[in-house]
Design a protein around this motif. Sequence first.
Motif, short mmCIF file in Angstrom:
data_model
loop_
_atom_site.label_atom_id
_atom_site.label_comp_id
_atom_site.label_asym_id
_atom_site.label_seq_id
_atom_site.Cartn_x
_atom_site.Cartn_y
_atom_site.Cartn_z
N PRO A 124 3.98 75.15 32.44
CA PRO A 124 2.51 75.20 32.54
C PRO A 124 1.99 76.46 33.26
O PRO A 124 0.99 77.04 32.85
CB PRO A 124 2.14 73.94 33.33
CG PRO A 124 3.31 73.03 33.22
CD PRO A 124 4.51 73.90 33.01
N ILE A 125 2.70 76.88 34.29
CA ILE A 125 2.29 78.10 35.00
C ILE A 125 2.44 79.30 34.08
O ILE A 125 1.56 80.17 34.02
CB ILE A 125 3.11 78.27 36.30
CG1 ILE A 125 2.65 77.22 37.32
CG2 ILE A 125 2.96 79.68 36.86
CD1 ILE A 125 3.51 77.13 38.56
N ASP A 126 3.54 79.35 33.33
CA ASP A 126 3.78 80.45 32.39
C ASP A 126 2.65 80.55 31.36
O ASP A 126 2.26 81.65 30.97
CB ASP A 126 5.13 80.25 31.70
CG ASP A 126 5.52 81.41 30.82
OD1 ASP A 126 5.31 82.57 31.22
OD2 ASP A 126 6.06 81.17 29.72
N ARG A 127 2.12 79.41 30.94
CA ARG A 127 1.06 79.41 29.94
C ARG A 127 -0.30 79.78 30.52
O ARG A 127 -1.17 80.26 29.79
CB ARG A 127 0.96 78.02 29.29
CG ARG A 127 2.14 77.74 28.39
CD ARG A 127 2.00 76.40 27.71
NE ARG A 127 3.15 76.14 26.85
CZ ARG A 127 3.63 74.95 26.61
NH1 ARG A 127 3.07 73.88 27.14
NH2 ARG A 127 4.68 74.81 25.83
N ARG A 128 -0.50 79.54 31.81
CA ARG A 128 -1.83 79.74 32.41
C ARG A 128 -2.01 81.08 33.12
O ARG A 128 -3.13 81.54 33.27
CB ARG A 128 -2.12 78.61 33.39
CG ARG A 128 -2.37 77.30 32.70
CD ARG A 128 -2.79 76.23 33.69
NE ARG A 128 -2.97 74.96 33.01
CZ ARG A 128 -2.10 73.96 33.05
NH1 ARG A 128 -0.98 74.08 33.74
NH2 ARG A 128 -2.34 72.85 32.40
N VAL A 129 -0.93 81.66 33.62
CA VAL A 129 -1.03 82.90 34.39
C VAL A 129 -0.67 84.06 33.47
O VAL A 129 0.39 84.05 32.84
CB VAL A 129 -0.12 82.86 35.63
CG1 VAL A 129 -0.27 84.14 36.45
CG2 VAL A 129 -0.42 81.64 36.49
N HIS A 130 -1.54 85.03 33.41
CA HIS A 130 -1.36 86.14 32.47
C HIS A 130 -1.13 87.45 33.21
O HIS A 130 -1.16 87.50 34.43
CB HIS A 130 -2.57 86.25 31.54
CG HIS A 130 -2.81 84.97 30.78
ND1 HIS A 130 -2.00 84.57 29.73
CD2 HIS A 130 -3.72 83.99 30.95
CE1 HIS A 130 -2.42 83.42 29.28
NE2 HIS A 130 -3.48 83.03 29.99
N GLY A 131 -0.92 88.50 32.46
CA GLY A 131 -0.72 89.83 33.03
C GLY A 131 0.65 89.96 33.67
O GLY A 131 1.55 89.15 33.44
#
Length: 158
Positions: A124-131
């Motif tokens: 879920p973190i991988d999907r929500r945090v970008h850049g």
Amino acid sequence: MNKAPASVWRNPVHFLAFGLGSGAAPKAPGTFGTLAAVPLWYLMAQTSLPVYLGLTLVAFVIGIWLCGRTSRDLGVHDHGGIVWDEFVGYWITMIAVPVDWIWALLGFILFRLFDIWKPWPIRPIDRRVHGGLGIMLDDVLAGVFAALVLQGLLLFWG
């Protein structure tokens, strides 16, 4: 899998983000990136724990910029060849681990398993945090998970 751009060999930022070129491997670039991190871990492991932690922290902070910049330059979020995050994730896995081939191999396997599996909350973190931070964070968390298991094994067998 995205083919490695020619800029990997011309642009020093891309070269670093692609794990000194290891991420240009045509198959399994994350695995090749982690393999390339092993000899650097061996050198880092010769230092004191505070120096090791400092180097790993600096590599993480620089990695946010390297990975973000390379991702923007290529126009692809988290190109498969960007493996600086694998370097840092492996180095986190190997914090305070004896310098021995069996521990290096166990750390390698555990890190790759957690990096591929991405158990909660990593996915879920991988999907929500970008850049750049997003590129780095899932591997940092996989490294933390792998480090916890490895430290448990050290307590049991070490």
